[in-house]
Design an enzyme around this catalytic site. Structure first.
Site, PDB file in Angstrom:
ATOM      1  N   GLU A   1       1.808  49.140 -45.699  1.00 15.32           N
ATOM      2  CA  GLU A   1       1.042  48.158 -46.469  1.00 15.32           C
ATOM      3  C   GLU A   1       1.093  48.394 -47.978  1.00 15.32           C
ATOM      4  OE1 GLU A   1      -2.898  47.696 -44.901  1.00 15.32           O
ATOM      5  OE2 GLU A   1      -2.157  47.053 -42.956  1.00 15.32           O
TER       6      GLU A   1
ATOM      7  N   GLU B   1       0.126  47.672 -36.507  1.00 16.46           N
ATOM      8  CA  GLU B   1      -1.324  47.870 -36.564  1.00 16.46           C
ATOM      9  C   GLU B   1      -2.008  46.598 -36.127  1.00 16.46           C
ATOM     10  OE1 GLU B   1      -3.429  49.175 -40.088  1.00 16.46           O
ATOM     11  OE2 GLU B   1      -1.907  50.696 -40.488  1.00 16.46           O
TER      12      GLU B   1
HETATM   13  C1  FCB Z   1      -5.059  48.807 -42.620  1.00 20.00           C
HETATM   14  C2  FCB Z   1      -4.706  50.220 -43.025  1.00 20.00           C
HETATM   15  C3  FCB Z   1      -5.308  51.276 -42.142  1.00 20.00           C
HETATM   16  C4  FCB Z   1      -6.710  50.933 -41.746  1.00 20.00           C
HETATM   17  C5  FCB Z   1      -6.781  49.542 -41.169  1.00 20.00           C
HETATM   18  C6  FCB Z   1      -8.151  49.143 -40.702  1.00 20.00           C
HETATM   19  O1  FCB Z   1      -4.991  47.986 -43.726  1.00 20.00           O
HETATM   20  O2  FCB Z   1      -3.311  50.382 -43.022  1.00 20.00           O
HETATM   21  O3  FCB Z   1      -5.229  52.494 -42.813  1.00 20.00           O
HETATM   22  O4  FCB Z   1      -7.555  51.092 -42.824  1.00 20.00           O
HETATM   23  O5  FCB Z   1      -6.347  48.626 -42.138  1.00 20.00           O
END
Ligand code: FCB
Length: 474
Positions: free
Chosen positions: A170, A379
């Site tokens: 990210e 994620e």
């Molecule tokens: C993402 C991040 C991770 C965590 C999640 C909830 O943006 O990569 O580290 O904080 O959100």
């Protein structure tokens, strides 16, 4: 006929996993020669995080390594994504390598391999060595070169057993939350710096891909982007323009250079007057940034709906939840977008709307607009108001529903022909949720922070059973 009446299988070889990041779970910030990161500095700045929470101890993963490896094995997911803390490997961000820091990741990788789990390291999940921030951080070009050196060191040390590598997690958050919004380390509030940081993060990604390929025979490299479908609150041209700007900043500013080798024209124009901004771009950089990838990681937490600042009354009248005043932070003030919420969608404790179909939409869009390499959802997950019941159990049916519905949405994308190869739940463990500190729990496993005790939640059992069945139960 909704497909969810029958059990639905995942393609053969579909890779399930969980994901964590170093600063959020490791603790032991002074152990074995680790240097200081910008998150140590930021979290110790009064007022920066909720309750002044820091990652000093957090889930104490550094000292619970074997127990956590056994948890991972017990889950039965074939892969595990973790991040390497740059300040453990190179305490100063450049120069001497700290062997004891590398040894920790060697133990982690060996422990995973012994348990039959594929390690998926991420080289950068936001914990920049503080000495590099002191000489400019990501807005400085030199940081990209230092990152390439660090990537070569880690790839050299953990290859050849490790085949799947993520360069950055990210970069939008590192650049824009860190340098424009100021709510993440290093806490700067300057749009021009965020643009320059974006470019150097992406440049360092391309350089790291080259370093990984050079060090790891048969290695596969990708980047992990946070992407969000961005919707206008109405069809009014001002709302459409606000949504387009938000989409440009959140999504296209990263997808276009990485997958097409160019910055979006509207974003180049939008930031043209910012210093140093895109002035840092040099000949050849975009070729490096667009180094062909073996996969693209997509992190998905929900869509974003916006209106223009002059359209807030209309949005309110249309039934949206609208803030009392336009945001004054440098990021949104510059983009002139106001985030609104649709009341018909439930929100997690992070205030993020739950709309699984938006994941299908996003995966289709990435496929249609970019013809990307194979996709992995690296994620996805939710914060939940979990608690330990008197019988000692942690029941999180909300999280089970969230995971089930998003996996269903992912299967919908696969049915529509999108090449999605895996899904990683965020996160294995409850952890330090950045500026929210310990107030938000994302884990499949509860962590009792004072004692370090772990309790798998009911979502852990659900995910384990789903992985074992390789199918989503009806
Ligand atoms: C993402 C991040 C991770 C965590 C999640 C909830 O943006 O990569 O580290 O904080 O959100």
């Amino acid at each position: 006929m909704p497909a969810n009446r029958q059990s639905r299988s995942f393609p053969e070889g579909f890779l399930f996993g969980t994901k964590t990041s170093a600063y959020q779970i490791e603790g032991s910030v002074d152990a074995d020669g680790r240097g200081v990161s910008i998150w140590d500095t930021y979290s110790h700045t009064p007022g920066a995080t909720r309750h002044g929470d820091t990652g000093d101890v957090t889930s104490d993963h550094y000292r619970h390594l074997d127990e956590d490896l056994d948890l991972i094995a017990g889950l039965g997911a074939p892969a595990f994504c973790f991040s390497v803390a740059w300040p453990r490997v190179q305490p100063l961000g450049s120069g001497p390598v700290n062997q004891r820091g590398l040894d920790f990741y060697r133990r982690l990788v060996d422990g995973l391999l012994r348990r039959g789990v594929t390690p998926v390291p991420t080289l950068f999940h936001w914990d920049l060595p503080q000495p590099l921030q002191d000489v400019g951080g990501w807005p400085a070009r030199d940081t990209a070169g230092r990152f390439a050196d660090y990537a070569a060191i880690v790839a050299g040390a953990l290859g050849p057993e490790v085949k799947m590598w993520v360069t950055h997690n990210e970069p939008w958050c590192a650049a824009w939350l860190g340098y424009a919004l100021g709510v993440h380390a290093p806490g700067r509030r300057d749009v021009g710096l965020a643009v320059a940081a974006t470019h150097h993060l992406l440049l360092s990604h391309g350089l790291a891909v080259q370093a990984i390929r050079a060090a790891v025979p048969g290695g596969r490299a990708g980047i992990d982007l946070s992407l969000m479908p961005t919707r206008p609150a109405s069809a009014h041209e001002d709302d459409l323009a606000a949504a387009r700007r938000a989409d440009g900043n959140l999504n296209r500013l990263f997808l276009d250079p990485v997958l097409r080798g160019e910055y979006p024209a509207d974003m180049l124009a939008h930031y043209a007057a910012r210093q140093p901004g895109f002035g840092v771009v040099q000949d050849g950089d975009l070729r490096t940034i667009a180094e062909p990838l073996d996969f693209l990681g997509v992190n998905f937490y929900g869509p974003r709906t916006v209106c223009a600042p002059n359209r807030m009354a209309e949005a309110r009248a249309a039934g949206y939840w609208v803030p009392a005043a336009p945001p004054e932070d440098p990021l949104n003030a510059d983009l002139r977008d106001v985030e609104v919420h649709r009341p018909e969608f439930e929100r997690t404790p992070m205030d993020w709307e739950i709309e699984p179909a938006a994941l299908t939409e996003l995966l289709l869009r990435v496929r249609d607009d970019y013809a990307p390499p194979p996709l992995y959802v690296l994620e996805n997950g939710m914060a939940n108001d979990d608690y330990v019941a008197p019988d000692g159990e942690v029941r999180d049916p909300e999280r089970i529903a969230y995971l089930r519905d998003h996996l269903g949405a992912l299967l919908d994308a696969i049915s529509a022909g999108v090449d999605v190869r895996g899904y990683f739940a965020w996160s294995l463990l409850d952890n330090f949720e950045w500026a929210n500190g310990f107030s938000k729990r994302f884990g499949l496993v509860w962590v009792d922070y004072p004692s370090g005790a772990r309790i798998p939640k009911s979502s852990f059992a659900w995910y384990r059973d789903t992985i074992r069945a390789h199918a989503l139960a009806p």
